[in-house]
Enzyme design. Sequence first.
Site, PDB file in Angstrom:
ATOM      1  N   ARG A  59       0.742  -1.030  -0.526  1.00 52.78           N
ATOM      2  CA  ARG A  59       0.050   0.167  -0.039  1.00 52.78           C
ATOM      3  C   ARG A  59       0.893   1.121   0.432  1.00 52.78           C
ATOM      4  NH1 ARG A  59      -1.963   2.238   4.788  1.00 52.78           N
ATOM      5  NH2 ARG A  59      -2.625   0.080   5.128  1.00 52.78           N
ATOM      6  N   TYR A 111     -13.717  16.663 -17.852  1.00 50.86           N
ATOM      7  CA  TYR A 111     -14.632  15.034 -17.765  1.00 50.86           C
ATOM      8  C   TYR A 111     -15.841  15.047 -16.885  1.00 50.86           C
ATOM      9  CZ  TYR A 111     -14.026  10.090 -16.810  1.00 50.86           C
ATOM     10  OH  TYR A 111     -14.648   8.296 -16.511  1.00 50.86           O
ATOM     11  N   ASP A 182      -5.237  18.712 -15.768  1.00 49.26           N
ATOM     12  CA  ASP A 182      -5.401  17.330 -15.848  1.00 49.26           C
ATOM     13  C   ASP A 182      -5.356  17.192 -17.142  1.00 49.26           C
ATOM     14  OD1 ASP A 182      -6.652  14.731 -17.180  1.00 49.26           O
ATOM     15  OD2 ASP A 182      -8.535  14.943 -15.893  1.00 49.26           O
ATOM     16  N   LYS A 207      -5.387   5.617 -20.683  1.00 48.18           N
ATOM     17  CA  LYS A 207      -5.810   6.308 -21.373  1.00 48.18           C
ATOM     18  C   LYS A 207      -4.719   6.246 -22.147  1.00 48.18           C
ATOM     19  CE  LYS A 207      -9.590   7.272 -19.764  1.00 48.18           C
ATOM     20  NZ  LYS A 207     -10.442   8.968 -19.023  1.00 48.18           N
TER      21      LYS A 207
HETATM   22  C1  LIG Z   1     -11.223   9.214 -18.293  1.00 47.35           C
HETATM   23  C2  LIG Z   1     -10.503  10.382 -17.338  1.00 47.35           C
HETATM   24  C3  LIG Z   1     -10.106  10.896 -16.143  1.00 47.35           C
HETATM   25  C4  LIG Z   1     -10.725   9.634 -15.274  1.00 47.35           C
HETATM   26  O1  LIG Z   1      -9.789   8.796 -14.811  1.00 47.35           O
HETATM   27  P1  LIG Z   1     -10.563   7.164 -14.556  1.00 47.35           P
HETATM   28  O2  LIG Z   1      -9.114   6.358 -14.859  1.00 47.35           O
HETATM   29  O3  LIG Z   1     -11.494   6.910 -16.107  1.00 47.35           O
HETATM   30  O4  LIG Z   1     -10.814   7.232 -13.087  1.00 47.35           O
HETATM   31  C5  LIG Z   1      -9.959  11.761 -15.874  1.00 47.35           C
HETATM   32  N1  LIG Z   1      -9.951  12.909 -16.864  1.00 47.35           N
HETATM   33  C6  LIG Z   1      -9.794  12.673 -17.814  1.00 47.35           C
HETATM   34  C7  LIG Z   1      -9.523  13.804 -18.867  1.00 47.35           C
HETATM   35  C8  LIG Z   1     -10.250  11.652 -18.643  1.00 47.35           C
HETATM   36  O5  LIG Z   1     -10.669  11.074 -19.531  1.00 47.35           O
END
Ligand SMILES: *Cc1c(COP(=O)(O)O)cnc(C)c1O
Length: 390
Positions: A59, A111, A182, A207
Amino acid sequence: MDCSGCNKCKVAVCSIDTKCQLLDRSLMDQWGAVSFPIYQTATFAHPGLGESTGYDYTRMQNPTRKQLETIVANLENGKDAIAFSSGMAAIATVMELFEPGDHFIIDEDLYGGSIRLFNEISKKNGLEYTAISLSNEDPTPFIKENTKAIYLETPTNPMMNVTDIQKLSAITREKKLLLIVDNTFLSPYFQNPLDLGADIVIHSGTKFLGGHHDTIGGFVVVKDEEIDERLRFIYKTTGAGLSPFDSWLILRGIRTLAVRLERAQENALKLAQFLKNNKHVTKVIYPGLPEHPGYEIMKKQARGFGAMITFEVESEEFARKILNNVQLIYFAESLGGTETLITYPITQTHADVPKEVLEKNGISGRLLRLSVGIEGIEDLIKEFTRVFEA
Ligand SMILES: *Cc1c(COP(=O)(O)O)cnc(C)c1O
């Protein structure tokens, strides 16, 4: 170009392509395995009383995760990267930096999961926020006594609005606010917000970094040691760390980040041009098209335009026809993998976003989002031609 090289790899490298291959050799075992091992263990033995290998309990730390964190920190030119079990876990942990009564400013196009987190969890925890369009509004009049941060994506999901990070960072630095970006849509391959003045970078590792639609993960990358310590403390306390196996999958994904993104971007530009010339398509939003309002800013602050396209068709019925007829590409949520995905924001990624926010941002039943993959472009165009004429 940044030639400062790699924190822990003892070589100076200029190219981000090379950074995708640079492992921290000090973590390697005595066998020299080039594919870094999956340390599938919950706990680590102590050599003796009061002695530690640096690893106690997964962890808190794990060598596979550490190797991944090193590579992501290098890619973003950060001091440290922390790997989480999802992008949302990463964002939720960043929100733990704030106290009840704190205020933050967000971009109104984000998002959907982030908007849900801010509305349903952050508010309950006593945080308040103001949503504005950071790509064309000056946040200064919205900064209050208790404002602590500005949070954005650029380009945004799904409207692809582009914000000048450097310009914004001059404001956040002066007002002593944290600038949180982000960076999921471009990945560190195309954009490094920390270099442009951001304080915290977030990624959904699910992603482009993972790149194969086979795992869920997230990252927070920082340059300030004090923020890093606080985040590491929250992280080990709440236990949102990425598992060793998922760390390994993303580590493997990153090895091909450069070649995947080059191809996906090349396909995206050709597909955007194809869509633009189709009579059923009423709008194509791709920042690599010179008519996109963010084109010049993108050229200045990023190394590319990415592989995400949003487009609008003549009617809701036509949008549904496309979704029902795709065969080569997948009608699926998510993005950033080798296969092309088509997403319907209104019923998928943005299903939980309040209706008035959707309307204000232009997210309608005619809007579709594409995550362009690395297939042959002829086949992608053939697929769209067939679907449009079906
Ligand atoms: C998918 C996504 C998230 C969230 O990520 P997860 O891995 O699905 O929890 C946050 N910000 C953006 C821009 C995303 O495309």
